[in-house]
Design a protein around this motif. Structure first.
Motif, PDB file in Angstrom:
ATOM      1  N   HIS A 110       0.848  -1.194   0.000  1.00 29.36           N
ATOM      2  CA  HIS A 110       0.000   0.000   0.000  1.00 29.36           C
ATOM      3  C   HIS A 110       0.884   1.245   0.000  1.00 29.36           C
ATOM      4  N   THR A 112       0.885   5.585   0.100  1.00 25.91           N
ATOM      5  CA  THR A 112       0.167   6.829   0.368  1.00 25.91           C
ATOM      6  C   THR A 112       1.065   8.003   0.009  1.00 25.91           C
ATOM      7  N   ASP A 114       1.062  12.307  -0.317  1.00 28.83           N
ATOM      8  CA  ASP A 114       0.417  13.604  -0.126  1.00 28.83           C
ATOM      9  C   ASP A 114       1.462  14.685  -0.386  1.00 28.83           C
ATOM     10  N   ASN A 145       7.862   5.767   6.255  1.00 26.88           N
ATOM     11  CA  ASN A 145       7.290   6.978   5.682  1.00 26.88           C
ATOM     12  C   ASN A 145       8.237   8.158   5.822  1.00 26.88           C
TER      13      ASN A 145
END
Length: 223
Positions: A110, A112, A114, A145
């Protein structure tokens, strides 16, 4: 004639006895087969048995021998202050997986992203497959991250003027962050192999530390 009649009677009496003996033997065989099937079923559904205890002891003895004779402190594992067991490092995880004769395959991951927050995160899954029978022996998950301190900040200046500043473009480290998530997933999968967690903890060297203290939860997973 009387003698013949006596022989015939003896034979007639022997037939039921033989029949009962055969039935008894068949019953013993059936019961033995039932016990074997019951034992196999017990093992299949994970119930404790003497055989499983013996196998576990043998497994732990082999792992102890691996740790003592093959793995090297400082290269395969190390000690981090505040932890009660040595920390398994990536080279050590490679050696343990080789000893278990397994190889890694990726699971769905997965991502992510932004850009406005300068945030990118990867959550990666790894499964370890037996080279002997192709069965999945373990699975692990790793996350990384751009808000972790080693990626979110950088140092500028010299001497007393040296200071930590926010990285203006953490997204440029996307590939590095992905590789770290994959590494953590692999070590996690190795840690889930039978008995390994008895000897080691997760590879904590890769998790953010600031001023000698572990990063806060919000630094590791902010959203």
């Amino acid at each position: 004639s009387a003698h013949l009649v006596s022989q015939e009677a003896s034979r007639a009496g022997a037939v039921p006895e033989m029949h009962e003996s055969l039935l008894g033997y068949a019953e013993e065989e059936r019961e033995e087969g039932d016990m074997t099937q019951a034992l196999e079923h017990r093992q299949e559904i994970g119930l404790l048995s003497q055989r499983s205890i013996d196998q576990t002891k043998e497994q732990l003895d082999l792992l102890t021998n691996l740790v003592r004779t093959v793995l090297k402190e400082g290269a395969d594992y190390g000690t981090i202050p505040g932890t009660d067991r040595p920390t398994l490092l990536k080279p050590g995880a490679d050696n343990v997986s080789a000893a278990f004769n397994v190889y890694p395959e990726p699971l769905p991951s997965h991502e992510t992203v932004d850009p406005d927050k300068g945030y990118i995160a990867f959550t990666v899954g790894i499964k370890l497959i037996s080279r002997m029978d192709g069965q999945i022996k373990s699975q692990g998950v790793g996350h990384c991250n751009s808000y972790e301190s080693k990626y979110r900040y950088r140092w500028e200046g010299q001497g007393d003027a040296r200071k930590r500043v926010i990285n203006p473009d953490p997204l440029e480290q996307a590939n590095t962050i992905l590789k770290m998530a994959e590494k953590r997933a692999f070590v996690d999968a190795v840690m889930h192999l039978p008995g390994v967690a008895r000897f080691f903890t997760q590879d904590l060297e890769d998790y953010p530390v600031a001023d000698g203290q572990p990063a806060k939860v919000e630094d590791i997973c902010p959203i």
